[in-house]
Design a protein around this motif. Structure first.
Motif, PDB file in Angstrom:
ATOM      1  N   LEU A   7       0.827  -1.211   0.000  1.00 59.94           N
ATOM      2  CA  LEU A   7       0.000   0.000   0.000  1.00 59.94           C
ATOM      3  C   LEU A   7       0.859   1.258   0.000  1.00 59.94           C
ATOM      4  O   LEU A   7       0.527   2.247  -0.664  1.00 59.94           O
ATOM      5  N   ASN A  11       0.692   3.846  -3.087  1.00 59.07           N
ATOM      6  CA  ASN A  11       0.368   5.246  -2.842  1.00 59.07           C
ATOM      7  C   ASN A  11       1.461   6.178  -3.340  1.00 59.07           C
ATOM      8  O   ASN A  11       1.174   7.292  -3.793  1.00 59.07           O
ATOM      9  N   ALA A  52      -1.562  -2.108  -5.650  1.00 56.44           N
ATOM     10  CA  ALA A  52      -2.739  -1.953  -4.781  1.00 56.44           C
ATOM     11  C   ALA A  52      -3.638  -3.184  -4.801  1.00 56.44           C
ATOM     12  O   ALA A  52      -4.156  -3.589  -3.758  1.00 56.44           O
ATOM     13  N   ASN A  56      -4.565  -5.372  -1.444  1.00 51.38           N
ATOM     14  CA  ASN A  56      -5.917  -5.580  -0.928  1.00 51.38           C
ATOM     15  C   ASN A  56      -6.290  -7.054  -0.869  1.00 51.38           C
ATOM     16  O   ASN A  56      -6.962  -7.497   0.069  1.00 51.38           O
ATOM     17  N   LYS A  70      -9.391   0.155   3.405  1.00 49.73           N
ATOM     18  CA  LYS A  70      -9.575   1.498   2.856  1.00 49.73           C
ATOM     19  C   LYS A  70      -9.041   2.572   3.784  1.00 49.73           C
ATOM     20  O   LYS A  70      -8.344   3.489   3.352  1.00 49.73           O
ATOM     21  N   GLN A  73      -5.339   2.558   3.752  1.00 45.38           N
ATOM     22  CA  GLN A  73      -4.858   3.172   2.514  1.00 45.38           C
ATOM     23  C   GLN A  73      -4.931   4.690   2.610  1.00 45.38           C
ATOM     24  O   GLN A  73      -4.009   5.391   2.184  1.00 45.38           O
TER      25      GLN A  73
END
Length: 115
Positions: A7, A11, A52, A56, A70, A73
């Motif tokens: 993550l 990002n 990503a 997940n 979420k 993240q």
């Protein structure tokens, strides 16, 4: 731990994809053709998705809920963006940034509390 590392990396790529082209102020931004910026950003964002999606999936297989994934993240996104904003875009952090970050971290605590 793998979920968090992926993550963070995803990002980083997404932040670059969304904001690299605004560096240098309005004059520099105006010189970059928007179609070219979009195409370059899509290429960078592809790398983000390649990180990503597995993040997940690994998180879900480890028992994380969609809400936990979420909000984690979002917290990571704020950290990554804060560093990017200061280092790359040369914009200062203000107390409002820290207050917003504290609110997101409280949301993380609420979602992970009792699990």
């Amino acid at each position: 731990m793998t979920t968090i590392v992926l993550l963070v990396l995803s990002n980083l790529f997404m932040t670059i994809a969304w904001y690299w082209h605004i560096q240098g102020g309005p004059a520099a931004v105006a010189q970059r053709p928007v179609l070219l910026v979009i195409l370059i950003s899509w290429g960078i964002a592809l790398l983000e998705y390649c990180l990503a999606v597995p993040a997940n999936r690994i998180g879900a297989l480890s028992g994380w809920s969609a809400g936990q994934l979420k909000i984690t993240q979002e917290a990571i996104a704020l950290i990554v963006f804060g560093v990017f904003m200061v280092v790359f875009l040369k914009e200062p952090l203000h107390w409002r940034h820290f207050a917003a970050f504290a609110c997101i971290m409280a949301a993380v605590a609420f979602l992970f509390g009792g699990k």
